[in-house]
Design a protein around this motif. Structure first.
Motif, PDB file in Angstrom:
ATOM      1  N   PHE A  58       0.836  -1.198   0.000  1.00  0.00           N
ATOM      2  CA  PHE A  58       0.000   0.000   0.000  1.00  0.00           C
ATOM      3  C   PHE A  58       0.875   1.253   0.000  1.00  0.00           C
ATOM      4  O   PHE A  58       1.954   1.286   0.591  1.00  0.00           O
ATOM      5  N   TYR A  97       0.243   5.372   0.993  1.00  0.00           N
ATOM      6  CA  TYR A  97      -0.639   6.375   1.566  1.00  0.00           C
ATOM      7  C   TYR A  97       0.055   7.737   1.478  1.00  0.00           C
ATOM      8  O   TYR A  97       1.279   7.833   1.528  1.00  0.00           O
ATOM      9  N   GLN A 126       0.239  11.511   3.374  1.00  0.00           N
ATOM     10  CA  GLN A 126      -0.080  12.179   4.636  1.00  0.00           C
ATOM     11  C   GLN A 126       0.433  13.609   4.613  1.00  0.00           C
ATOM     12  O   GLN A 126       1.647  13.832   4.655  1.00  0.00           O
ATOM     13  N   ALA A 184      -4.360  13.116   8.672  1.00  0.00           N
ATOM     14  CA  ALA A 184      -4.401  11.656   8.667  1.00  0.00           C
ATOM     15  C   ALA A 184      -3.862  11.109   7.350  1.00  0.00           C
ATOM     16  O   ALA A 184      -3.953  11.764   6.307  1.00  0.00           O
ATOM     17  N   PRO A 185      -3.313   9.903   7.370  1.00  0.00           N
ATOM     18  CA  PRO A 185      -2.930   9.255   6.103  1.00  0.00           C
ATOM     19  C   PRO A 185      -4.174   8.969   5.255  1.00  0.00           C
ATOM     20  O   PRO A 185      -5.233   8.616   5.792  1.00  0.00           O
ATOM     21  N   PHE A 238      -5.422   6.856   1.608  1.00  0.00           N
ATOM     22  CA  PHE A 238      -5.041   5.783   0.694  1.00  0.00           C
ATOM     23  C   PHE A 238      -4.752   6.315  -0.709  1.00  0.00           C
ATOM     24  O   PHE A 238      -5.502   7.138  -1.250  1.00  0.00           O
ATOM     25  N   TYR A 278      -2.764   0.369  -4.169  1.00  0.00           N
ATOM     26  CA  TYR A 278      -2.579  -0.987  -3.651  1.00  0.00           C
ATOM     27  C   TYR A 278      -2.084  -1.863  -4.795  1.00  0.00           C
ATOM     28  O   TYR A 278      -2.661  -1.833  -5.886  1.00  0.00           O
ATOM     29  N   LEU A 308       3.754   7.269   2.612  1.00  0.00           N
ATOM     30  CA  LEU A 308       3.978   6.111   3.474  1.00  0.00           C
ATOM     31  C   LEU A 308       3.810   4.821   2.680  1.00  0.00           C
ATOM     32  O   LEU A 308       2.788   4.634   2.018  1.00  0.00           O
ATOM     33  N   MET A 314       1.430  -5.553   3.707  1.00  0.00           N
ATOM     34  CA  MET A 314       0.487  -6.352   4.492  1.00  0.00           C
ATOM     35  C   MET A 314       1.071  -7.752   4.659  1.00  0.00           C
ATOM     36  O   MET A 314       1.349  -8.429   3.656  1.00  0.00           O
ATOM     37  N   GLN A 361      -1.831  -7.791   8.717  1.00  0.00           N
ATOM     38  CA  GLN A 361      -1.485  -6.567   9.425  1.00  0.00           C
ATOM     39  C   GLN A 361      -0.572  -5.733   8.536  1.00  0.00           C
ATOM     40  O   GLN A 361       0.286  -6.266   7.823  1.00  0.00           O
ATOM     41  N   LEU A 362      -0.725  -4.410   8.587  1.00  0.00           N
ATOM     42  CA  LEU A 362       0.124  -3.516   7.815  1.00  0.00           C
ATOM     43  C   LEU A 362       1.394  -3.206   8.595  1.00  0.00           C
ATOM     44  O   LEU A 362       1.335  -2.821   9.763  1.00  0.00           O
ATOM     45  N   TRP A 416       4.463  -0.661   8.466  1.00  0.00           N
ATOM     46  CA  TRP A 416       4.629   0.655   7.866  1.00  0.00           C
ATOM     47  C   TRP A 416       6.084   1.108   7.821  1.00  0.00           C
ATOM     48  O   TRP A 416       6.843   0.900   8.771  1.00  0.00           O
ATOM     49  N   GLY A 417       6.447   1.766   6.716  1.00  0.00           N
ATOM     50  CA  GLY A 417       7.698   2.486   6.678  1.00  0.00           C
ATOM     51  C   GLY A 417       7.551   3.820   7.411  1.00  0.00           C
ATOM     52  O   GLY A 417       6.436   4.236   7.744  1.00  0.00           O
ATOM     53  N   ALA A 418       8.686   4.477   7.646  1.00  0.00           N
ATOM     54  CA  ALA A 418       8.676   5.746   8.383  1.00  0.00           C
ATOM     55  C   ALA A 418       8.179   6.910   7.530  1.00  0.00           C
ATOM     56  O   ALA A 418       7.931   7.998   8.055  1.00  0.00           O
ATOM     57  N   TYR A 451      -3.320   3.058  16.197  1.00  0.00           N
ATOM     58  CA  TYR A 451      -1.898   3.206  15.917  1.00  0.00           C
ATOM     59  C   TYR A 451      -1.356   4.388  16.708  1.00  0.00           C
ATOM     60  O   TYR A 451      -2.074   5.310  17.050  1.00  0.00           O
ATOM     61  N   GLY A 464      10.079   9.980  12.827  1.00  0.00           N
ATOM     62  CA  GLY A 464      11.124   9.089  12.350  1.00  0.00           C
ATOM     63  C   GLY A 464      10.778   7.619  12.382  1.00  0.00           C
ATOM     64  O   GLY A 464      11.615   6.774  12.063  1.00  0.00           O
ATOM     65  N   MET A 465       9.533   7.328  12.773  1.00  0.00           N
ATOM     66  CA  MET A 465       9.118   5.925  12.837  1.00  0.00           C
ATOM     67  C   MET A 465       7.838   5.733  12.056  1.00  0.00           C
ATOM     68  O   MET A 465       7.053   6.666  11.879  1.00  0.00           O
ATOM     69  N   GLY A 466       7.637   4.511  11.610  1.00  0.00           N
ATOM     70  CA  GLY A 466       6.380   4.206  10.941  1.00  0.00           C
ATOM     71  C   GLY A 466       5.242   4.105  11.942  1.00  0.00           C
ATOM     72  O   GLY A 466       5.458   4.027  13.151  1.00  0.00           O
ATOM     73  N   LEU A 467       4.038   4.091  11.442  1.00  0.00           N
ATOM     74  CA  LEU A 467       2.879   3.846  12.290  1.00  0.00           C
ATOM     75  C   LEU A 467       3.054   2.482  12.968  1.00  0.00           C
ATOM     76  O   LEU A 467       3.434   1.506  12.329  1.00  0.00           O
ATOM     77  N   PHE A 507      -3.674   7.520  16.002  1.00  0.00           N
ATOM     78  CA  PHE A 507      -4.626   7.423  14.903  1.00  0.00           C
ATOM     79  C   PHE A 507      -5.468   6.169  15.046  1.00  0.00           C
ATOM     80  O   PHE A 507      -4.957   5.086  15.335  1.00  0.00           O
ATOM     81  N   THR A 529      -8.423  -1.646   2.418  1.00  0.00           N
ATOM     82  CA  THR A 529      -7.980  -0.267   2.612  1.00  0.00           C
ATOM     83  C   THR A 529      -8.393   0.218   3.984  1.00  0.00           C
ATOM     84  O   THR A 529      -9.546   0.063   4.395  1.00  0.00           O
ATOM     85  N   PHE A 567      -8.507   6.376   7.933  1.00  0.00           N
ATOM     86  CA  PHE A 567      -7.986   6.918   9.178  1.00  0.00           C
ATOM     87  C   PHE A 567      -8.807   8.089   9.700  1.00  0.00           C
ATOM     88  O   PHE A 567      -9.358   8.882   8.926  1.00  0.00           O
ATOM     89  N   GLY A 568      -8.838   8.190  11.024  1.00  0.00           N
ATOM     90  CA  GLY A 568      -9.380   9.374  11.667  1.00  0.00           C
ATOM     91  C   GLY A 568      -8.348  10.481  11.667  1.00  0.00           C
ATOM     92  O   GLY A 568      -7.200  10.269  11.280  1.00  0.00           O
ATOM     93  N   PRO A 569      -8.731  11.687  12.135  1.00  0.00           N
ATOM     94  CA  PRO A 569      -7.845  12.859  12.067  1.00  0.00           C
ATOM     95  C   PRO A 569      -6.713  12.855  13.082  1.00  0.00           C
ATOM     96  O   PRO A 569      -5.809  13.673  12.992  1.00  0.00           O
TER      97      PRO A 569
END
Lengths: 109, 113
Positions: free
Chosen positions: A33, A35, A37, A42-43, A45, A48, A87, A91, A96-97, A99-101, B35, B40-43, B90, B101, B104-106
């Protein structure tokens, strides 16, 4: 272990093309995925990919190579509003996703 | 449709205080997630739920509890806040299917002093 790597920051010029790369290593794979941001938001989509190849959606395209554990997001005809973090997330086998930073993209006029 | 909403938007806590973050979605999604996002970090996934009345631990569950009493709501509780829990939280929701997909919330910005 599970790991997603993408560049921390990139700079591009308005109207140009930019490619944001992502390499992933996860326990199992059920899709990649992307995203977007914007700062303080918020991120949302973007794309995919689960099969190898290029998926095009307007100015944005996403590519996947499962054998290489590699994906990229291609943004064409860059606009100032494209300034954001992008981002990459893989998956895993548990759906579960991971995520990269994120890659912060700075667009200059 | 409001999508995914979160309350509060911002909160300052003192170390040791407790609080609950509320997430609500009106898309009839089965799955919901909490989340945290740090610079500097992913979710990172804290807890998630695959349906009403069910919850499961994610990658970083320590210091947090969750409840999903109603399908549309997912609550995240901090039992005794610590400065390490300063973060942006989040909530997200999704529906099982071909492309899961997440929406996300704000976000909730939490500062623990």
């Amino acid at each position: 272990g599970q790991n997603i790597d993408q560049p921390t920051e990139m700079t591009a010029t308005e109207g140009a093309i930019v490619q944001i790369n992502c390499t992933y290593q996860t326990s199992g794979f059920n899709g990649l995925f992307w995203y977007q941001q914007h700062a303080g938001e918020a991120p949302t989509f973007l794309s995919y990919n689960v099969l190898d190849g290029l998926e095009e959606k307007g100015r944005f395209s996403s590519f996947l190579s499962r054998s290489k554990g590699y994906s990229y997001l291609l943004l064409k005809e860059l606009q100032m509003k494209d300034s954001a973090s992008y981002l990459c997330a893989s998956m895993d086998s548990n759906y579960q996703l991971i995520w990269g930073a994120g890659t912060k993209l700075i667009i200059k006029p | 449709n409001a999508g995914v909403t979160q309350t509060p938007k911002f909160r300052v806590l003192k170390t040791g205080q407790s609080m609950t973050l509320l997430c609500a979605q009106d898309m009839n999604h089965e799955y919901m997630y909490w989340y945290r996002q740090d610079p500097g970090m992913g979710l990172r996934l804290i807890h998630y739920s695959v349906g009403e009345g069910t919850t499961a631990k994610g990658e970083v569950p320590d210091g947090y509890n969750v409840s999903r009493l109603k399908k549309q709501n997912f609550l995240l509780g901090l039992e005794s806040a610590a400065p390490s829990q300063t973060s942006v939280y989040f909530c997200a929701s999704s529906s099982p299917g071909e492309v899961e997909t997440q929406y996300f919330g704000p976000g909730t910005r939490l500062l623990v002093l």
